[in-house]
Scaffold this active site. Structure first.
Site, PDB file in Angstrom:
ATOM      1  CB  CYS A  44      -4.321   3.903  -5.691  1.00 27.86           C
ATOM      2  SG  CYS A  44      -3.877   2.082  -5.531  1.00 27.86           S
ATOM      3  CD  GLU A  59      -6.519   1.238  -3.184  1.00 28.11           C
ATOM      4  OE1 GLU A  59      -6.514   0.493  -2.456  1.00 28.11           O
ATOM      5  OE2 GLU A  59      -6.645   2.698  -3.103  1.00 28.11           O
ATOM      6  CB  CYS A  78      -0.783  -0.075   1.191  1.00 33.41           C
ATOM      7  SG  CYS A  78      -1.913   1.305   1.239  1.00 33.41           S
ATOM      8  N   GLY A 114      -0.786   2.064  -7.614  1.00 32.40           N
ATOM      9  CA  GLY A 114      -1.546   2.189  -8.912  1.00 32.40           C
ATOM     10  C   GLY A 114      -0.748   3.482  -9.474  1.00 32.40           C
ATOM     11  CG  HIS A 131      -1.630  -2.097  -9.601  1.00 34.09           C
ATOM     12  ND1 HIS A 131      -2.532  -1.359  -9.280  1.00 34.09           N
ATOM     13  CD2 HIS A 131      -1.009  -2.492  -8.487  1.00 34.09           C
ATOM     14  CE1 HIS A 131      -2.017  -0.847  -7.763  1.00 34.09           C
ATOM     15  NE2 HIS A 131      -1.376  -1.741  -7.536  1.00 34.09           N
TER      16      HIS A 131
END
Ligand SMILES: N[C@H](CCC[C@H](N)C(=O)O)C(=O)O
Length: 270
Positions: free
Chosen positions: A209, A200, A74, A212, A151
């Site tokens: 994100c 997400e 994260c 991301g 992703h």
């Protein structure tokens, strides 16, 4: 027992942080993480973060998504922990060892090297992850990247025109992604700026994100659409991503905010 927490966010992607180094906390469970993350009956956050001692790093960080699922990485929370530590440090996560340091533009994170092999994403079938021969309505031919977590990046003319609330969960849960996937829709504005929206895995639409932004920047660089240092504009604000060469780490730099501190009755959620 009362448990102390710190409410934090990175560009509006928000977290409830529990520091198990400073208090003896029972084991966190997915059900409890989801209850704490609930914005109506709990404290409310996109991800729940549990900090602890680490054998071979300054600190260990566990990440639970809003749905209670424990995940590997994260980016925005990593910057938040960097803010709490207030000095250069190493953070052990399930996705690898990360390095954080205070920087002029907030907190800088060495996110490690991205991975592109279909089995590292992971995907259920062998395919070219730079131009996947798949599609969901107008979202097609994504790039798949693993930056500690999985992703899918769709490069589109106008990311704001995509019905991400409807297509995001469909793609997130497609059997092509055995560990599900974070869904990124991005538009290239210039060779140094990308606009990004993210659905997400396990959390839905978020204001930002970090992983991301890293995955999307790397995808656009691999397709030669942007330079090796870019600004990624998310609904909650900007992140700066650099990936100097194909064998280098990704560096992410951006803000982290401590919102407030509080406590809750553990047994109310256990
Ligand atoms: N939903 C992500 C985890 C949080 C990622 C995002 N909040 C970030 O800042 O990187 C996943 O399941 O991999």
């Amino acid at each position: 027992m009362r448990a102390e927490f710190i409410k934090m966010h990175g560009l509006g992607n928000d977290f409830v942080v529990l520091d198990a180094r400073a208090q003896a906390l029972p084991e966190m469970t997915p059900a409890m993480a989801s209850a704490l993350a609930d914005r109506h009956t709990g404290i409310g956050c996109d991800q729940l973060i549990v900090l602890g001692a680490a054998d071979n790093a300054d600190i260990a960080m566990r990440i639970f998504n809003h749905d209670g699922g424990e995940v590997e990485a994260c980016g925005n929370a990593t910057r938040a922990v960097g803010l709490l530590l207030g000095k250069p440090a190493t953070i052990r996560t399930a996705g690898g060892l990360l390095h954080v340091a205070p920087a002029d533009a907030g907190i800088e994170v060495d996110m490690g090297q991205p991975r592109f092999d279909w089995q590292d994403i992971p995907l259920a079938d062998p395919m070219d992850t730079l131009d996947m021969p798949v599609g969901w309505e107008a979202l097609e031919r994504p790039v798949a990247v693993n930056v500690g977590n999985p992703h899918a990046v769709f490069l589109v003319p106008d990311c704001d025109a995509v019905e991400l609330e409807r297509l995001g969960p469909v793609i997130e849960n497609d059997p092509l992604f055995p560990q599900r996937v974070n869904v990124n829709v991005a538009s290239i504005e210039t060779r140094s700026r990308i606009r990004l929206r993210v659905w997400e895995r396990g959390a839905g639409l978020t204001r930002a994100c970090g992983t991301g932004a890293c995955a999307t920047a790397v995808a656009a660089m691999r397709r030669k659409l942007v330079d090796r240092a870019v600004t990624v504009g998310l609904p909650g604000g900007d992140l700066h991503i650099a990936w100097p060469s194909d064998d280098a780490s990704i560096t992410m730099t951006g803000p982290a905010i401590e919102s407030y501190r509080g406590s809750f009755e553990w047994d109310d959620y256990a």
